[in-house]
Design an enzyme around this catalytic site. Structure first.
Site, PDB file in Angstrom:
ATOM      1  N   SER A  29       0.844  -1.204   0.000  1.00 48.34           N
ATOM      2  CA  SER A  29       0.000   0.000   0.000  1.00 48.34           C
ATOM      3  C   SER A  29       0.875   1.248   0.000  1.00 48.34           C
ATOM      4  O   SER A  29       2.046   1.186   0.359  1.00 48.34           O
ATOM      5  CB  SER A  29      -0.883   0.012   1.246  1.00 48.34           C
ATOM      6  OG  SER A  29      -1.635  -1.175   1.291  1.00 48.34           O
ATOM      7  N   SER A  31       1.922   5.148  -2.093  1.00 48.14           N
ATOM      8  CA  SER A  31       2.093   5.636  -3.465  1.00 48.14           C
ATOM      9  C   SER A  31       3.129   4.832  -4.253  1.00 48.14           C
ATOM     10  O   SER A  31       2.960   4.611  -5.457  1.00 48.14           O
ATOM     11  CB  SER A  31       2.469   7.123  -3.446  1.00 48.14           C
ATOM     12  OG  SER A  31       3.626   7.326  -2.668  1.00 48.14           O
ATOM     13  N   GLY A 100       3.136   2.252   7.874  1.00 50.65           N
ATOM     14  CA  GLY A 100       1.849   2.673   8.423  1.00 50.65           C
ATOM     15  C   GLY A 100       1.521   4.123   8.151  1.00 50.65           C
ATOM     16  O   GLY A 100       0.522   4.646   8.655  1.00 50.65           O
ATOM     17  N   GLY A 101       2.359   4.777   7.305  1.00 51.46           N
ATOM     18  CA  GLY A 101       2.039   6.153   6.926  1.00 51.46           C
ATOM     19  C   GLY A 101       0.673   6.253   6.270  1.00 51.46           C
ATOM     20  O   GLY A 101       0.009   7.284   6.341  1.00 51.46           O
ATOM     21  N   GLU A 108      -0.644  -5.099   6.167  1.00 51.78           N
ATOM     22  CA  GLU A 108       0.693  -5.178   5.550  1.00 51.78           C
ATOM     23  C   GLU A 108       1.582  -6.148   6.335  1.00 51.78           C
ATOM     24  O   GLU A 108       2.336  -6.930   5.750  1.00 51.78           O
ATOM     25  CB  GLU A 108       1.346  -3.795   5.519  1.00 51.78           C
ATOM     26  CG  GLU A 108       0.701  -2.841   4.519  1.00 51.78           C
ATOM     27  CD  GLU A 108       1.256  -1.433   4.578  1.00 51.78           C
ATOM     28  OE1 GLU A 108       1.244  -0.755   3.561  1.00 51.78           O
ATOM     29  OE2 GLU A 108       1.698  -0.998   5.665  1.00 51.78           O
TER      30      GLU A 108
HETATM   31  C1  5RP Z   1       1.137   2.383   4.216  1.00 48.02           C
HETATM   32  C2  5RP Z   1       2.607   2.183   4.181  1.00 48.02           C
HETATM   33  C3  5RP Z   1       3.315   2.688   2.968  1.00 48.02           C
HETATM   34  O1  5RP Z   1       3.989   1.632   2.367  1.00 48.02           O
HETATM   35  C4  5RP Z   1       4.289   3.762   3.424  1.00 48.02           C
HETATM   36  O2  5RP Z   1       3.541   4.783   4.076  1.00 48.02           O
HETATM   37  C5  5RP Z   1       5.061   4.356   2.236  1.00 48.02           C
HETATM   38  O3  5RP Z   1       4.186   5.048   1.406  1.00 48.02           O
HETATM   39  P1  5RP Z   1       4.675   5.856   0.126  1.00 48.02           P
HETATM   40  O4  5RP Z   1       5.203   4.855  -0.837  1.00 48.02           O
HETATM   41  O5  5RP Z   1       3.443   6.579  -0.344  1.00 48.02           O
HETATM   42  O6  5RP Z   1       5.742   6.817   0.576  1.00 48.02           O
HETATM   43  O7  5RP Z   1       3.229   1.661   5.065  1.00 48.02           O
HETATM   44  O8  5RP Z   1       0.611   1.992   5.447  1.00 48.02           O
END
Ligand code: 5RP
Length: 237
Positions: A29, A31, A100-101, A108
């Site tokens: 998950s 971007s 977890g962003g 995950e």
């Molecule tokens: C989501 C996540 C994402 O993998 C993490 O936040 C990185 O995100 P991005 O590729 O948008 O920087 O852990 O829960």
């Protein structure tokens, strides 16, 4: 395309080279993972990859896979996943992670734990020497426990803010219907293994975003001489 998106795109494209036909594949998950899922769909459409079954790590990756005609299989109906590809918010030299962003770390981590291999795809802004010095650790909590967990974390010399939604009044609600506390410790996280267990032991906590000893390989996108390139750093133990 801005430079960070270029780094994410190149790393997503290179990651797909690790996928083989007939794999059960964990779909991460965020971007970067979304770009990887799009790249995967291209390879399937071109007939270069066949009989792939995706296991989604979030509502986001499920919707995207459905839109792109990537066949999905439920996490509960697989006993093993060949490869999971996912992003991360922080990666330390030993490949310990904060994730977890996007508030998806519960599923995950379930997918990563069932995967033979976890491949992490990041741009180089995600590499850190020590975890949690700037990026807060996401902690998923039961809705009526958030205040109590927040107080427990305060007692551990941490701050915990309830993650607020941007296009909805009130807090972010996870795919599981829970809330997120974003936790920062004064000195960062020195021992991720102990911290992961300590936080998960607080009543009301469902899961935190520390991924300890789960990542097998990290691919990093960076810009070199105005060109996006990918490298795979060695794990430092
Ligand atoms: C989501 C996540 C994402 O993998 C993490 O936040 C990185 O995100 P991005 O590729 O948008 O920087 O852990 O829960």
């Amino acid at each position: 395309m801005d430079s960070q998106t270029q780094m994410k795109q190149v790393v997503a494209d290179v990651a797909i080279k690790e996928v083989k036909s007939d794999m059960i594949l964990g779909l991460g998950s965020g971007s970067t993972a979304a770009l990887m899922i799009k790249s995967l769909a291209d390879q399937i459409r071109l007939g270069k990859l066949q009989n792939i079954k995706g296991v989604a790590t979030s509502f986001q990756s499920e919707v995207l896979a459905l839109e792109l005609d990537i066949p999905l299989i439920d996490l509960a109906s697989v006993s093993q996943i060949d490869l999971a590809i996912d992003g991360a918010d922080e990666v330390d030299p030993g490949f310990q992670l904060i994730k977890g962003g996007g508030a998806c770390h519960v599923r995950e981590k379930l997918v990563a734990s069932k995967a033979d291999q976890l491949l992490i795809v990041v741009d180089e802004t995600k590499l850190v020497q020590n975890l949690n010095q700037s990026f807060p650790l996401p902690v998923e909590v039961l809705p009526n426990a958030w205040k109590q967990v927040q107080e427990m974390i305060l007692e551990m010399n941490g701050s915990a803010s309830l993650r607020m939604a941007t296009k909805k009044a009130g807090p972010v609600v996870t795919d599981q219907g829970n809330l997120i506390l974003d936790v920062l410790f004064d000195d960062g996280i020195k021992n991720p293994k102990v911290m992961e267990m300590t936080i998960n032991n607080i009543p009301g906590v469902l899961e935190n975003g520390l991924f300890v000893d789960l990542a097998d390989k990290v691919l990093v996108g960076k810009i070199e001489n105005n060109t996006p390139v990918v490298y795979s750093p060695p794990r430092v133990s």
